[in-house]
Design an enzyme around this catalytic site. Structure first.
Site, PDB file in Angstrom:
ATOM      1  N   ASP A 194       0.844  -1.188   0.000  1.00  0.00           N
ATOM      2  CA  ASP A 194       0.000   0.000   0.000  1.00  0.00           C
ATOM      3  C   ASP A 194       0.886   1.247   0.000  1.00  0.00           C
ATOM      4  OD1 ASP A 194      -3.230   0.511   0.954  1.00  0.00           O
ATOM      5  OD2 ASP A 194      -1.826   2.201   1.056  1.00  0.00           O
ATOM      6  N   ILE A 195       0.508   2.236  -0.780  1.00  0.00           N
ATOM      7  CA  ILE A 195       1.301   3.452  -0.925  1.00  0.00           C
ATOM      8  C   ILE A 195       1.259   4.303   0.349  1.00  0.00           C
ATOM      9  CG2 ILE A 195      -0.489   4.993  -1.845  1.00  0.00           C
ATOM     10  CD1 ILE A 195       1.540   5.741  -4.068  1.00  0.00           C
ATOM     11  N   ASN A 217     -12.675  -3.393   2.893  1.00  0.00           N
ATOM     12  CA  ASN A 217     -13.613  -2.273   2.951  1.00  0.00           C
ATOM     13  C   ASN A 217     -14.591  -2.409   1.790  1.00  0.00           C
ATOM     14  OD1 ASN A 217     -12.347  -1.067   5.175  1.00  0.00           O
ATOM     15  ND2 ASN A 217     -10.882  -0.006   3.867  1.00  0.00           N
ATOM     16  N   GLN A 226     -14.249   2.506   1.599  1.00  0.00           N
ATOM     17  CA  GLN A 226     -13.656   2.022   0.352  1.00  0.00           C
ATOM     18  C   GLN A 226     -13.471   3.204  -0.595  1.00  0.00           C
ATOM     19  OE1 GLN A 226     -15.829  -1.065  -1.751  1.00  0.00           O
ATOM     20  NE2 GLN A 226     -14.135  -1.417  -3.192  1.00  0.00           N
ATOM     21  N   HIS A 230     -10.103  -5.508  -3.210  1.00  0.00           N
ATOM     22  CA  HIS A 230      -8.747  -5.690  -2.678  1.00  0.00           C
ATOM     23  C   HIS A 230      -8.824  -6.084  -1.214  1.00  0.00           C
ATOM     24  CE1 HIS A 230      -9.890  -1.446  -2.358  1.00  0.00           C
ATOM     25  NE2 HIS A 230      -9.207  -1.391  -1.227  1.00  0.00           N
ATOM     26  N   HIS A 234      -6.906  -5.885   2.247  1.00  0.00           N
ATOM     27  CA  HIS A 234      -5.819  -5.251   3.001  1.00  0.00           C
ATOM     28  C   HIS A 234      -5.252  -6.302   3.959  1.00  0.00           C
ATOM     29  CE1 HIS A 234      -6.719  -0.843   2.311  1.00  0.00           C
ATOM     30  NE2 HIS A 234      -7.935  -1.304   2.093  1.00  0.00           N
TER      31      HIS A 234
HETATM   32  P1  AMP Z   1      -9.723   1.336   0.288  1.00  0.00           P
HETATM   33  O1  AMP Z   1      -9.836   2.650   1.015  1.00  0.00           O
HETATM   34  O2  AMP Z   1     -10.105   0.137   1.106  1.00  0.00           O
HETATM   35  O3  AMP Z   1     -10.429   1.391  -1.043  1.00  0.00           O
HETATM   36  O4  AMP Z   1      -8.164   1.121   0.021  1.00  0.00           O
HETATM   37  C1  AMP Z   1      -7.491   1.658  -1.084  1.00  0.00           C
HETATM   38  C2  AMP Z   1      -6.035   1.623  -0.739  1.00  0.00           C
HETATM   39  O5  AMP Z   1      -5.272   1.825  -1.911  1.00  0.00           O
HETATM   40  C3  AMP Z   1      -5.594   2.723   0.246  1.00  0.00           C
HETATM   41  O6  AMP Z   1      -5.079   2.127   1.429  1.00  0.00           O
HETATM   42  C4  AMP Z   1      -4.543   3.497  -0.527  1.00  0.00           C
HETATM   43  O7  AMP Z   1      -3.480   3.938   0.283  1.00  0.00           O
HETATM   44  C5  AMP Z   1      -4.100   2.489  -1.566  1.00  0.00           C
HETATM   45  N1  AMP Z   1      -3.534   3.058  -2.780  1.00  0.00           N
HETATM   46  C6  AMP Z   1      -4.019   4.094  -3.504  1.00  0.00           C
HETATM   47  N2  AMP Z   1      -3.253   4.306  -4.595  1.00  0.00           N
HETATM   48  C7  AMP Z   1      -2.244   3.384  -4.549  1.00  0.00           C
HETATM   49  C8  AMP Z   1      -1.128   3.091  -5.384  1.00  0.00           C
HETATM   50  N3  AMP Z   1      -0.865   3.790  -6.508  1.00  0.00           N
HETATM   51  N4  AMP Z   1      -0.308   2.073  -5.012  1.00  0.00           N
HETATM   52  C9  AMP Z   1      -0.540   1.373  -3.879  1.00  0.00           C
HETATM   53  N5  AMP Z   1      -1.591   1.593  -3.055  1.00  0.00           N
HETATM   54  C10 AMP Z   1      -2.437   2.584  -3.390  1.00  0.00           C
END
Ligand code: AMP
Ligand code: ZN
Length: 116
Positions: A33-34, A89, A96, A102, A104
């Site tokens: 995760d970024i 989520n 979400q 996805h 986590h």
């Molecule tokens: P959610 O809020 O459950 O939809 O989680 C989306 C997740 O994607 C968040 O934890 C973000 O930090 C992660 N995210 C967004 N953009 C990227 C990216 N380019 N690379 C890796 N993780 C990302």
């Protein structure tokens, strides 16, 4: 709802956007995760575009089951045998933000309960 053409995670899966990939299988891709919320925070993402885990399970049960096995493999590879938090989520009220299913995988610290 996102479609594959404008989906961030579809672009990561296709290699069009870089990510720190830690594992790949026929059915999923796992990357860090970024914005990590734990020492280990990996997203395990099915290659099939579905907006959430329930939709994935309905559309392709085998892919949903495989995702759970891939989660386990990622947790073990990160050094956490059976000691991690798994979160899907689902929907805006659950925070979400990316509407491509996805998992986590969080590990490496203690977690509170109930979740916020
Ligand atoms: P959610 O809020 O459950 O939809 O989680 C989306 C997740 O994607 C968040 O934890 C973000 O930090 C992660 N995210 C967004 N953009 C990227 C990216 N380019 N690379 C890796 N993780 C990302
Ligand atoms: Zn997608």
């Amino acid at each position: 709802m996102s479609t594959p053409a404008d989906c961030l995670f579809c672009k990561i899966i296709a290699g069009e956007i870089p990510a720190d990939i830690v594992a790949e299988t026929e059915l999923s891709v796992a990357f860090r995760d970024i914005n990590p919320q734990a020492p280990t925070h990996v997203l395990v993402v099915p290659r099939l575009h579905q907006p959430d885990i329930g939709s994935l399970a309905a559309a392709d049960p085998g892919s949903a089951v495989a995702l759970l096995a891939d989660v386990r493999a990622v947790a073990r590879a990160e050094g956490f045998e059976d000691n991690y938090r798994l979160v899907f989520n689902t929907g805006a009220d659950a925070q979400q933000t990316v509407f491509h299913c996805h998992a986590h995988v969080f590990a490496g610290r203690e977690f509170g309960w109930p979740p916020g």
